[in-house]
Design an enzyme around this catalytic site. Structure first.
Site, PDB file in Angstrom:
ATOM      1  N   HIS A  39       0.808  -1.223   0.000  1.00  0.00           N
ATOM      2  CA  HIS A  39       0.000   0.000   0.000  1.00  0.00           C
ATOM      3  C   HIS A  39       0.841   1.273   0.000  1.00  0.00           C
ATOM      4  O   HIS A  39       0.421   2.309   0.542  1.00  0.00           O
ATOM      5  CB  HIS A  39      -0.982   0.019   1.170  1.00  0.00           C
ATOM      6  N   HIS A  78      -0.521   2.994   7.146  1.00  0.00           N
ATOM      7  CA  HIS A  78      -0.573   3.390   5.737  1.00  0.00           C
ATOM      8  C   HIS A  78       0.819   3.672   5.156  1.00  0.00           C
ATOM      9  O   HIS A  78       1.725   4.087   5.885  1.00  0.00           O
ATOM     10  CB  HIS A  78      -1.421   4.654   5.579  1.00  0.00           C
ATOM     11  N   SER A 101      -2.641   5.929  10.162  1.00  0.00           N
ATOM     12  CA  SER A 101      -1.689   6.800   9.475  1.00  0.00           C
ATOM     13  C   SER A 101      -0.322   6.715  10.147  1.00  0.00           C
ATOM     14  O   SER A 101      -0.226   6.652  11.375  1.00  0.00           O
ATOM     15  CB  SER A 101      -2.184   8.246   9.505  1.00  0.00           C
TER      16      SER A 101
END
Length: 426
Positions: free
Chosen positions: A132, A241, A359
């Protein structure tokens, strides 16, 4: 009378010999059983470069038409892991330094594998996952919504990913050797925060009370140990992420997870893992792999481009870079296109899990025009989400943030790797 006694003596002696023979055979079978129980699996690792086009290609992740690649932060890889029961079931797990896998990529890879190995690898035992990162080249997916910003399908992006996945699986297949698998888990607290804490607070209190944190902090690590060579690889799942590099970044990068994988593999190399053996790739193991020499089949979905000649490759590799410096004690070929090595290498992947609202920008979100925190409920600055940016631990240096979050994952993975003792069986 003497003759009959002699015959009886010989018969008793023959019977005694048979007893000893059966005892010896039982011991041999017992030893074989112990060996097989000690090594219930064959394990193999492989990796290959999938960097792709590094200039004038839209990048995948932020869906930003203005985010066009213009160079390389560090190169991308496909890392493959195969576990097989001798003459039994097997599974392939591939982790790629890309935003995500793609159905068309998977279909093409399976076609390649079928051409090489028949039905040994198929849609039931091959899984392909992405880390990702939002800093890889785009245009390799099959759905229109994913290739709008790249202005359509990008053949170069697609080809290098398919080729790299195939080659990493081939390398893992050729490296299959008896070994064991261990699992370990632990919490990593400082590599991810909830990017939408206000939304999380909308969950019922009784639901939130079930969890210690508002995001998943657990890392799960799988460790592979070759019976002869010792530790040969690992992969782990952890949710954060791949956005340490912001949407203003234009350099190809594996972001924090790609960095963590490089740190882990460099650490293993410094530690001398795996141990080298003269018998690491002996011919007597090839029967375990069911190696095939079938030609590669051309896809009926996406045709193969014209083959690049060896002369052209040699010519291209003869040119020296116009800038930068060569790393001391480093071989570019060894670190990037290393599938030609005649010995197994340590392969470590940092895989993505449930990262939806996690995050890596652990300092929070701030408005770039005022330096004040973004609106808590809407993640906007005066109503504009374009002005709201997350800040990583290395702020304002995104490269440092990538390094720090990658290093934190690496350090946790190394600790779990060193202390892993629960063996996977069955």
């Amino acid at each position: 009378m003497e003759a009959s006694s002699w015959l009886c003596y010989q018969a008793r002696g023959f019977g005694s010999s048979r007893v000893w023979l059966w005892l010896l055979l039982a011991l041999v079978l017992l030893n074989c059983s112990l060996v097989l129980s000690a090594s219930p699996y064959l394990v193999g690792m492989g990796s290959f470069d999938i960097t792709g086009p590094a200039a004038d290609v839209n990048m995948m992740g932020y869906a930003n038409t203005e985010q066009i690649a213009s160079g390389i932060h560090f190169r991308l890889k496909s890392r493959a892991f195969i576990v097989a029961e001798p003459n039994g079931k097997r599974v392939v797990f591939v982790n790629i330094d890309a935003c995500m896998a793609s159905q068309i990529v998977t279909i093409k890879v399976l076609e390649r594998l079928k051409a090489r190995y028949g039905d040994l690898y198929n849609e039931n035992n091959v899984a392909i996952s992405g880390i990702h990162t939002h800093a890889g080249p785009g245009g390799y997916l099959q759905y229109v919504v994913y290739i709008v910003t790249s202005l359509g399908f990008v053949r170069q992006s697609f080809d290098v990913i398919v080729d790299g996945i195939e080659q990493s699986i081939v390398e893992a297949h050729n490296n299959l050797r008896p070994g064991k698998i261990f699992v370990n888990k632990g919490d990593l607290l400082d590599a991810g925060v909830n990017r939408s804490p206000s939304a999380y607070l909308n969950n019922p209190a009784e639901e939130r009370s079930k969890y210690e944190y508002n995001v998943d902090k657990e890392m799960t690590l799988i460790k592979f140990v070759d019976d002869e060579l010792g530790p040969v690889g690992s992969f782990n799942w952890f949710a954060t992420h791949g956005t340490s590099m912001s949407r203003t970044n234009s350099l190809i990068s594996g972001d924090n997870k790609g960095a963590a994988a490089r740190f882990m593999e460099d650490w293993a190399e410094q530690m001398g893992l795996p141990k080298q053996s003269a018998h690491a790739n002996s011919d007597d193991l090839r029967s375990l792999h069911k190696t095939s020499v079938l030609p590669r089949r051309v896809s009926t979905i996406i045709p193969e481009p014209n083959e690049i000649t060896d002369d052209l490759i040699q010519l291209a590799s003869s040119y020296e870079a116009s800038g930068g410096r060569r790393l001391a004690g480093s071989s570019i070929t060894r670190r990037i296109r290393s599938t030609q090595q005649n010995k197994p290498k340590f392969v470590s992947a940092f895989c993505q899990s449930n990262c939806g609202d996690v995050s890596p920008n652990v300092l929070g979100t701030f408005c770039i025009d005022t330096n004040l925190p973004c609106d808590f409920n809407h993640s906007t600055c005066n109503g504009k989400n374009e002005l709201c940016y997350g800040r990583g631990p290395g702020y304002p240096d995104e490269f440092e943030s990538t390094r720090v979050i990658g290093n934190r994952q690496f350090l946790k993975a190394r600790d779990l790797f060193d202390s892993a003792s629960e063996e996977i069986q069955g």
